[in-house]
Design an enzyme around this catalytic site. Structure first.
Site, mmCIF file in Angstrom:
data_model
loop_
_atom_site.group_PDB
_atom_site.id
_atom_site.type_symbol
_atom_site.label_atom_id
_atom_site.label_comp_id
_atom_site.label_asym_id
_atom_site.label_seq_id
_atom_site.Cartn_x
_atom_site.Cartn_y
_atom_site.Cartn_z
ATOM 1 N N ARG A 221 0.862 -1.091 -0.307
ATOM 2 C CA ARG A 221 -0.057 -0.093 0.274
ATOM 3 C C ARG A 221 0.806 1.267 0.007
ATOM 4 N NH1 ARG A 221 -3.592 -2.554 -1.648
ATOM 5 N NH2 ARG A 221 -5.518 -3.848 -0.960
ATOM 6 N N HIS A 269 -0.690 0.296 -9.716
ATOM 7 C CA HIS A 269 -0.907 -0.991 -9.582
ATOM 8 C C HIS A 269 -1.500 -1.870 -10.200
ATOM 9 C CE1 HIS A 269 -3.658 -0.959 -5.247
ATOM 10 N NE2 HIS A 269 -3.132 -2.293 -5.561
#
Length: 306
Positions: A221, A269
């Site tokens: 993250r 991502h």
């Protein structure tokens, strides 16, 4: 049985169709405000309004590996939050991390730069023994990544909150073990869950404990990383660079220093995407197990955050 699907910025239609085909006994719909009560929900970043309107939900299946966004909502205490065990993500993550480690170890970035300028270059081979890779977070994804790295004969370290024993991997755990883990690591791979305790864990104090010339790969993250500290340590020469797949703000804003930094590789991502068919099969199996009164894997501990 009613199953509803609530996604933020994702088209639910293929999931509705796929789940209905795989589980014809159920009524599967995409959630809209004011929709009838459902027994189970499949979600990605649902709004609080969805939770408030569905007090009868028994389980909340999250289609990603991380559940930090869900645990920021006000959830009923009886509601089971269930994460995917794998659903095709671990092999993707292993591919991504091994590629990033090998690209750095073999200096392919430097070769790319040279060939673009028409230069035929040579770099002295590095010692594999001097490139210990540390995997921080030994859940389903982290364990698969650690095992994949062993194939390439890198020394592999592992760090987890509680002790683990994995063949061929030097394991560390707990607050005391973190410093020892970092000091033994040249390439750090972050796969920790995001919790209040792990937010900002990749900061100047921790990253500076990596071996000289250390390298960061963050695939967990964006909020794990203090971005300014990473740049400071790279520009100061302690770290050689980083490969980053996750960011505090996504998409990464135009003009962000990561875009243009010569020692930072950015990807959007994409390290491990949810595979729909595999995920649907797993969710159906878990719902059927619950119907039989059986325990299932992946139930999240709200206190721990994973």
């Amino acid at each position: 049985m009613n199953i509803t699907i609530c996604f933020d910025k994702l088209d639910p239609a293929p999931w509705v169709q796929g789940l209905q085909h795989a589980f014809p006994q159920a009524i599967v719909t995409a959630w809209v405000p004011g929709a009838p009560q459902a027994d189970h929900a499949i979600v990605w970043a649902p709004p609080q309004k969805f939770i408030d309107e569905q007090p009868g939900l028994q389980t909340l299946f999250n289609i990603g590996a991380g559940v930090d966004a869900l645990l920021q909502l006000k959830l009923p205490t009886h509601l089971k939050v269930v994460r995917l065990d794998d659903a095709g993500m671990s092999v993707q993550m292993a591919e991504y991390v091994c590629h990033a480690v090998i690209r750095h170890f073999r200096e392919f970035d430097g070769y790319d730069s040279d060939t673009q300028s028409g230069k035929w270059s040579y770099r002295k081979p590095r010692s594999r023994a001097a490139f210990a890779v540390g995997v921080m977070g030994l859940g389903v994804l982290g364990e698969r990544v650690a095992k994949a790295l062993q194939v390439f004969e890198f020394p592999v370290n592992g760090f987890s909150r509680s002790p683990k024993d994995l063949p061929g991997i030097r394991c560390f755990s707990g607050a005391q073990g973190l410093s020892e883990f970092l000091a033994a690591t040249r390439v750090l791979v972050n796969l920790m869950p995001l919790t209040p305790e792990t937010e900002n864990i990749l900061n100047h104090a921790t990253l500076s404990q990596l071996q000289k010339g250390g390298y960061l790969i963050n695939v967990a993250r964006g909020k794990h990383l203090v971005e300014e500290d990473l740049i400071t340590l790279i520009d100061g020469g302690h770290l050689a660079g980083a490969t980053l797949d996750v960011f505090r703000t996504e998409p990464l804003p135009a003009g962000h220093p990561f875009w243009q930094h010569p020692q930072i590789t950015v990807t959007p991502h994409t390290s491990a995407r949810t595979l729909r068919e595999e995920s649907i099969a797993q969710i159906v199996g878990k719902i059927q197990a619950l119907q039989r009164g059986e325990a299932i894997n992946g139930v999240v501990d709200h206190q721990r955050g994973y």
